[in-house]
Design a protein around this motif. Sequence first.
Motif, mmCIF file in Angstrom:
data_model
loop_
_atom_site.group_PDB
_atom_site.id
_atom_site.type_symbol
_atom_site.label_atom_id
_atom_site.label_comp_id
_atom_site.label_asym_id
_atom_site.label_seq_id
_atom_site.Cartn_x
_atom_site.Cartn_y
_atom_site.Cartn_z
ATOM 1 N N LEU A 268 0.748 -1.066 0.114
ATOM 2 C CA LEU A 268 0.089 0.171 -0.074
ATOM 3 C C LEU A 268 1.004 1.185 -0.095
ATOM 4 O O LEU A 268 0.360 2.114 -0.717
ATOM 5 C CB LEU A 268 -0.816 0.021 1.274
ATOM 6 C CG LEU A 268 -2.116 -0.875 1.220
ATOM 7 C CD1 LEU A 268 -2.908 -1.026 2.514
ATOM 8 C CD2 LEU A 268 -3.051 -0.838 0.225
ATOM 9 N N ASP A 269 1.935 1.265 0.739
ATOM 10 C CA ASP A 269 2.757 2.368 0.747
ATOM 11 C C ASP A 269 3.924 2.766 -0.405
ATOM 12 O O ASP A 269 4.078 3.705 -0.655
ATOM 13 C CB ASP A 269 3.979 2.211 2.018
ATOM 14 C CG ASP A 269 3.275 2.541 3.281
ATOM 15 O OD1 ASP A 269 2.087 2.775 3.271
ATOM 16 O OD2 ASP A 269 3.915 2.216 4.128
ATOM 17 N N THR A 270 3.823 1.643 -1.250
ATOM 18 C CA THR A 270 4.522 1.629 -2.538
ATOM 19 C C THR A 270 4.078 1.817 -3.869
ATOM 20 O O THR A 270 4.309 2.367 -4.712
ATOM 21 C CB THR A 270 6.019 0.582 -2.593
ATOM 22 O OG1 THR A 270 5.173 -0.552 -2.315
ATOM 23 C CG2 THR A 270 6.602 0.519 -1.216
ATOM 24 N N ASP A 271 2.938 0.820 -3.994
ATOM 25 C CA ASP A 271 2.277 0.702 -5.307
ATOM 26 C C ASP A 271 0.822 0.277 -5.204
ATOM 27 O O ASP A 271 0.075 -0.643 -5.405
ATOM 28 C CB ASP A 271 2.969 -0.387 -6.182
ATOM 29 C CG ASP A 271 2.791 -0.761 -7.531
ATOM 30 O OD1 ASP A 271 1.920 0.155 -8.015
ATOM 31 O OD2 ASP A 271 3.074 -1.504 -8.061
ATOM 32 N N PRO A 272 0.072 1.408 -4.443
ATOM 33 C CA PRO A 272 -1.372 1.225 -4.308
ATOM 34 C C PRO A 272 -2.279 0.871 -5.257
ATOM 35 O O PRO A 272 -3.318 -0.070 -5.103
ATOM 36 C CB PRO A 272 -1.803 2.504 -3.565
ATOM 37 C CG PRO A 272 -0.676 3.480 -4.223
ATOM 38 C CD PRO A 272 0.728 2.749 -4.210
ATOM 39 N N HIS A 273 -2.032 1.337 -6.353
ATOM 40 C CA HIS A 273 -2.892 1.229 -7.568
ATOM 41 C C HIS A 273 -2.782 -0.103 -8.054
ATOM 42 O O HIS A 273 -3.796 -0.714 -8.880
ATOM 43 C CB HIS A 273 -2.728 2.159 -8.661
ATOM 44 C CG HIS A 273 -3.226 3.614 -8.625
ATOM 45 N ND1 HIS A 273 -4.565 4.071 -8.627
ATOM 46 C CD2 HIS A 273 -2.463 4.782 -8.175
ATOM 47 C CE1 HIS A 273 -4.771 5.017 -8.134
ATOM 48 N NE2 HIS A 273 -3.424 5.765 -7.847
ATOM 49 N N ARG A 274 -1.731 -0.868 -8.021
ATOM 50 C CA ARG A 274 -1.851 -2.418 -8.469
ATOM 51 C C ARG A 274 -3.117 -2.950 -7.337
ATOM 52 O O ARG A 274 -3.563 -4.018 -7.876
ATOM 53 C CB ARG A 274 -0.584 -2.853 -8.466
ATOM 54 C CG ARG A 274 -0.255 -4.445 -8.994
ATOM 55 C CD ARG A 274 1.278 -4.613 -9.070
ATOM 56 N NE ARG A 274 2.091 -3.706 -9.819
ATOM 57 C CZ ARG A 274 2.388 -3.528 -11.258
ATOM 58 N NH1 ARG A 274 1.774 -4.248 -11.744
ATOM 59 N NH2 ARG A 274 3.190 -2.542 -11.570
ATOM 60 N N PHE A 275 -2.976 -2.635 -6.171
ATOM 61 C CA PHE A 275 -4.102 -3.254 -5.404
ATOM 62 C C PHE A 275 -5.423 -2.769 -5.804
ATOM 63 O O PHE A 275 -6.269 -3.612 -6.044
ATOM 64 C CB PHE A 275 -3.620 -2.938 -3.907
ATOM 65 C CG PHE A 275 -4.993 -2.918 -3.090
ATOM 66 C CD1 PHE A 275 -5.747 -3.948 -2.985
ATOM 67 C CD2 PHE A 275 -5.296 -1.375 -2.763
ATOM 68 C CE1 PHE A 275 -6.962 -3.668 -2.078
ATOM 69 C CE2 PHE A 275 -6.215 -1.298 -1.936
ATOM 70 C CZ PHE A 275 -7.206 -2.413 -1.701
ATOM 71 N N LEU A 276 -5.420 -1.596 -5.943
ATOM 72 C CA LEU A 276 -6.757 -0.874 -6.290
ATOM 73 C C LEU A 276 -7.293 -1.573 -7.732
ATOM 74 O O LEU A 276 -8.588 -1.695 -7.864
ATOM 75 C CB LEU A 276 -6.785 0.569 -6.526
ATOM 76 C CG LEU A 276 -6.563 1.101 -5.193
ATOM 77 C CD1 LEU A 276 -6.390 2.947 -5.564
ATOM 78 C CD2 LEU A 276 -7.697 1.157 -4.201
ATOM 79 N N GLU A 277 -6.454 -1.696 -8.642
ATOM 80 C CA GLU A 277 -7.062 -2.219 -9.973
ATOM 81 C C GLU A 277 -7.513 -3.875 -9.819
ATOM 82 O O GLU A 277 -8.650 -4.129 -10.103
ATOM 83 C CB GLU A 277 -5.852 -2.171 -11.019
ATOM 84 C CG GLU A 277 -6.241 -2.973 -12.307
ATOM 85 C CD GLU A 277 -5.539 -2.643 -13.631
ATOM 86 O OE1 GLU A 277 -5.852 -2.935 -14.571
ATOM 87 O OE2 GLU A 277 -4.221 -2.241 -13.223
ATOM 88 N N GLY A 278 -6.615 -4.439 -8.990
ATOM 89 C CA GLY A 278 -7.134 -5.921 -8.632
ATOM 90 C C GLY A 278 -8.613 -5.701 -7.889
ATOM 91 O O GLY A 278 -9.340 -6.607 -8.276
ATOM 92 N N MET A 279 -8.657 -4.765 -6.976
ATOM 93 C CA MET A 279 -9.936 -4.759 -6.110
ATOM 94 C C MET A 279 -11.227 -4.636 -7.177
ATOM 95 O O MET A 279 -12.210 -5.039 -7.236
ATOM 96 C CB MET A 279 -9.810 -3.805 -5.176
ATOM 97 C CG MET A 279 -11.015 -3.399 -4.573
ATOM 98 S SD MET A 279 -10.879 -2.068 -3.466
ATOM 99 C CE MET A 279 -11.149 -0.858 -4.729
ATOM 100 N N LEU A 280 -10.777 -3.580 -8.044
ATOM 101 C CA LEU A 280 -11.981 -2.975 -9.012
ATOM 102 C C LEU A 280 -12.423 -4.291 -10.079
ATOM 103 O O LEU A 280 -13.340 -4.281 -10.341
ATOM 104 C CB LEU A 280 -11.448 -1.816 -9.903
ATOM 105 C CG LEU A 280 -11.339 -0.664 -8.896
ATOM 106 C CD1 LEU A 280 -10.854 0.483 -9.741
ATOM 107 C CD2 LEU A 280 -12.675 -0.221 -8.692
ATOM 108 N N ILE A 281 -11.177 -4.864 -10.475
ATOM 109 C CA ILE A 281 -11.318 -6.136 -11.386
ATOM 110 C C ILE A 281 -12.468 -7.170 -10.556
ATOM 111 O O ILE A 281 -13.271 -7.696 -10.923
ATOM 112 C CB ILE A 281 -10.274 -6.831 -11.584
ATOM 113 C CG1 ILE A 281 -9.493 -5.917 -12.734
ATOM 114 C CG2 ILE A 281 -10.485 -7.977 -12.112
ATOM 115 C CD1 ILE A 281 -8.022 -6.256 -12.917
ATOM 116 N N GLY A 282 -12.122 -7.430 -9.197
ATOM 117 C CA GLY A 282 -12.872 -8.436 -8.427
ATOM 118 C C GLY A 282 -14.366 -8.049 -8.256
ATOM 119 O O GLY A 282 -15.034 -8.559 -8.464
ATOM 120 N N ALA A 283 -14.466 -6.642 -8.139
ATOM 121 C CA ALA A 283 -15.957 -5.966 -7.792
ATOM 122 C C ALA A 283 -16.409 -6.338 -9.166
ATOM 123 O O ALA A 283 -18.075 -6.578 -9.025
ATOM 124 C CB ALA A 283 -15.543 -4.579 -7.612
#
Length: 570
Positions: A268-283
């Motif tokens: 989260l502190d270094t590459d937050p959008h990689r997590f956010l994109e995975g989250m939006l794909i899951g949603a």
Amino acid sequence: MSEHRDHTVQPFEHPGLGRKRAKATPKGRQVEPSALREIEALIGDRPRRRDLLIEHLHLIQDHYHQIAAAHLAALADLMKLSFAEVFETATFYAHFDIVKDGEPSIPPLTVRVCDSLTCAMHRAQDLHETLERTVGAGVRVVRAPCLGLCDHAPVAEVGHHFVGHATPERVLSAIADGDTHVHMQDYVGYDAYVAGGGYALLTALRSGERSIEQILAVLDDSGLRGLGGAGFPTGRKWRAVRGEPGPRLMAVNGDEGEPGTFKDRFYLDTDPHRFLEGMLIGAHVVAADEVYIYLRDEYPGAREILTREIARLPEGGPVIHLRRGAGAYICGEESALLESLEGKRGLPRHKPPYPFQVGLFGLPTLINNIETLYWVRDIVEKGKDWWNSHGRNGRVGLRSYSVSGRVKEPGVKLAPAGVTIRELIEEFCGGMQDGHRFHAYLPGGASGGILPARMDDIPLDFGTLEKHGCFIGSAAVVVLSDQDDMRGAALNLMRFFEDESCGQCTPCRLGTQKAVMLMQRPVWDQDLLGELSQAMRDASICGLGQAAANPLSSVMRYFPEDFMTRDAAE
């Protein structure tokens, strides 16, 4: 003719004093007008829904550095809840400082000193005691469970500023300088992420260029499993939620509270959008119109980053709610997390039904850990062959190992799944610290058990440790040396579980308390401790109680020499 009897209760009457009427008094706690005005001004036009209770408690805590009973009563009145409902929720969470009537106010600045295992190994107790003697007026020093910076042990938190490799001098300097705010490191922001190909996969999925079935097939073939600890196959979970009737929701478990674990914070502190994109794909895959991110309160830097970057996301996706935890390890358990998101105490639910069937607000809910979602984009774009090309000792994929303790180079180590502890120490951590000989290790955090150095050839992955009474969990690896006390390490971990037990079930609530008492004795009653451990495993509601005795059982099983040495000394 029968005598008529008047059964009406008469007022108290005393000869010569006449008839007295009891004075009418309001029942229950009364709302103070001044307190009500203060809370109304603080909350403003924010909704008064029950699920926002914890968010509103945070507003009060942040503003006043404590929560007075009068403010609790005012909040209850404003939200049309009973005082008992608000009080029981507020007192459940460690980060809400409740001041009862007649009690002195809490100092405006709090210094938290981590006392979990890795920090304890680095003399956190000495740091705590020194600070208690030396801090000035207006500052209080309290012990805290894992702060998620085990690779910088010992750690102290001054306000919302974290002091790694803390010494009394460094902490006192931060206090004197007024350095109490969040510090953030450089990270990949929205523009840089998009420039590197970010959100192309999400766009292709939303446009129909990539199908939902294609995404699920890659996840199935790669074998990606939940990386928060449970290890449930990701593709299968997404399919299960899709199979339930809508509407559906998504919840992200960012309550990374297992002592020794800090990988989610790192990503989260270094590459937050990689997590956010995975989250939006899951949603998108499960057709969730709303996503709730539950982030532990010990990560204020990550919270600021997410707040900033979520606001930059293009329109058209689900509504994203970012919610703060409040210092409760139990909320890392998925059903307790849902209870907390609903504004309640984080008490685990009985299962079945499971969250994918009846989850947040009673709706089918997809729950994923942050690191699991972080890998979705890479796996889908690069393919299952790329993911499966990694791995050692018969295992496949990559794992993010949070390594702390007696190694020269602690931190998050991205390594092949199935790497052994010996390989992890020597190839990824620079070896043992000078003057320390490898003696033991925790392969999966506080609840994952403890193994001796002689068992250094076990692949660190799902399914490889269970026969030894351990598990990989969230891959939090703590390395101990010949200078560390194994009985003391087990006691430290059991104290953590005693503190963090939600108290809902007797085997965990009293079992952890009883275990601590027995473990503090000079000579352990190993038979009694064994019976107690088994009772906790068999009868506790959730994983906290079921796994709390793993370190204790491991020490009794694998370190008999430590008992013989101690008993002889006694």
